[in-house]
Design an enzyme around this catalytic site. Structure first.
Site, PDB file in Angstrom:
ATOM      1  CE  LYS A  54     -17.887  30.745  60.075  1.00 57.94           C
ATOM      2  NZ  LYS A  54     -18.328  29.816  59.035  1.00 57.94           N
ATOM      3  CD  GLN A  98     -20.697  29.745  56.126  1.00 57.48           C
ATOM      4  OE1 GLN A  98     -19.764  30.323  56.671  1.00 57.48           O
ATOM      5  NE2 GLN A  98     -21.356  28.760  56.717  1.00 57.48           N
ATOM      6  CG  ASP A 121     -14.133  25.607  57.202  1.00 53.55           C
ATOM      7  OD1 ASP A 121     -14.272  25.888  58.400  1.00 53.55           O
ATOM      8  OD2 ASP A 121     -14.904  25.999  56.307  1.00 53.55           O
TER       9      ASP A 121
END
Ligand code: NAP
Length: 295
Positions: A54, A98, A121
């Protein structure tokens, strides 16, 4: 009939290119590039690999990447304080914590703390709720990528019968919301669904997000159906090697479906591309700009 392969890798590369151009325009008018902060707690190897890729992809499209690596035994309060600091940092447009987090940390408490305007997200209930009622939201990256592939393949989805197998907050539920908004008639299946094969057989669109390798068999499919396979599980083969398998029995489905995403190279590359897209959208919205076009 042999199904057309839906090339998520190529589509994602195009999307990343469009994001890079828009990020350049944003940087030249705002004196700073859009910024994405990624928080990794502990050393979980797959998570560490995701965070590395990422960060690399973020830099490649000309955005700023802020990486925060914290020890596995960090306290929940310290993690929340980092989230608060990122919420307050104007150089940060997107925040990604994460998952999974270590057991001693309440994941929901941390995700709830992320400013919904920076929740790239799309996991905050504020964004889930906005998506459900049809307001502008930051939409979870994987289902957003699946929708883009479907619309690229089929154009207008109005009136099509779609099934989403899986009802997780991360993939299945937001996928179903997006398909309803696109005017599909949507069935959401899960582990308690009775007669899953019949439900799949009625569907023009099948999105499988289960995590059970090759659960969906070729003879469950309606001939010509468009199949989006979100699953990606590493499965040991008889020769001892490990192969990445999707939730659809690809070798069977290829003869029945009209179009299908391969695993790997289908949905996977779309997830990071949509994360970059969401970061750019967050930067625009936080600056009071309209959403960038073509994204
Ligand atoms: P998850 O949270 O474990 O959810 C799995 C869903 O599948 C649940 O709703 C579960 O039903 C349902 N299910 C389990 N067994 C079933 C069965 N036999 N029949 C019908 N439904 C069944 O998983 P997830 O996070 O959504 O991820 C699903 C898969 O997508 C995994 O392979 C994951 O690695 C992959 N994934 C890929 C990407 C990507 O970027 N390509 C991103 C995210 C996830 P219940 O709710 O009844 O338990």
């Amino acid at each position: 009939m042999t199904a057309k392969l839906i090339d998520g890798k190529a589509f994602a590369a195009g999307l990343r290119g469009r994001v890079a151009e828009a990020a350049r325009r944003f940087a030249s008018s705002h004196g700073r590039a859009p910024g994405l902060a990624v928080v990794l707690v502990g050393e979980h190897p797959p998570s560490a690999a995701y965070v590395r890729s990422k960060a690399k992809a973020t830099v490649e499209v000309g955005m700023q990447s802020f990486e925060h690596r914290l020890p596995a035994d960090i306290g929940q309060q310290q993690l929340i304080e980092l989230v608060d600091a990122l919420n307050a940092d104007d150089a940060v447009d997107g925040i990604l914590v994460q998952l999974p987090l270590p057991r001693h940390i309440d994941e929901q408490a941390v995700l709830l703390r992320v400013d919904p305007a920076k929740d790239v997200d799309g996991f905050h209930p504020m964004n889930a709720g906005r998506l459900a009622v049809g307001l502008d939201a930051l939409v979870p990256c994987t289902p957003l990528g699946c929708l883009m592939l479907l619309q690229d393949e089929l154009g207008d989805l109005s009136g099509l019968d779609a099934i989403v197998v899986g009802r997780s907050n991360i993939v299945g539920k937001p996928m179903a919301q997006l398909l309803v908004q696109a005017n599909c008639t949507v069935t959401v299946a899960h582990s308690r669904t009775r007669d899953l094969p019949s439900a799949v057989r009625r569907s023009d669109i099948v999105v499988a997000a289960v995590g059970r390798p090759e659960l969906v068999r070729g003879d469950w499919l309606k001939p010509g159906a468009t199949v989006i396979d979100v699953g990606q599980e590493r499965v040991e083969q008889p020769d001892g090697t490990r192969k990445l398998l999707g939730d659809v029995a690809f070798d069977e489905a290829i003869d029945i479906a009209g179009a299908i995403t391969p695993v790997p190279g289908g949905v996977g590359p779309m997830t990071i591309a949509c994360l970059l897209r969401n970061t750019l959208v967050a930067a625009h919205r936080r600056s009071g700009l309209p959403d960038p076009e073509d994204l």
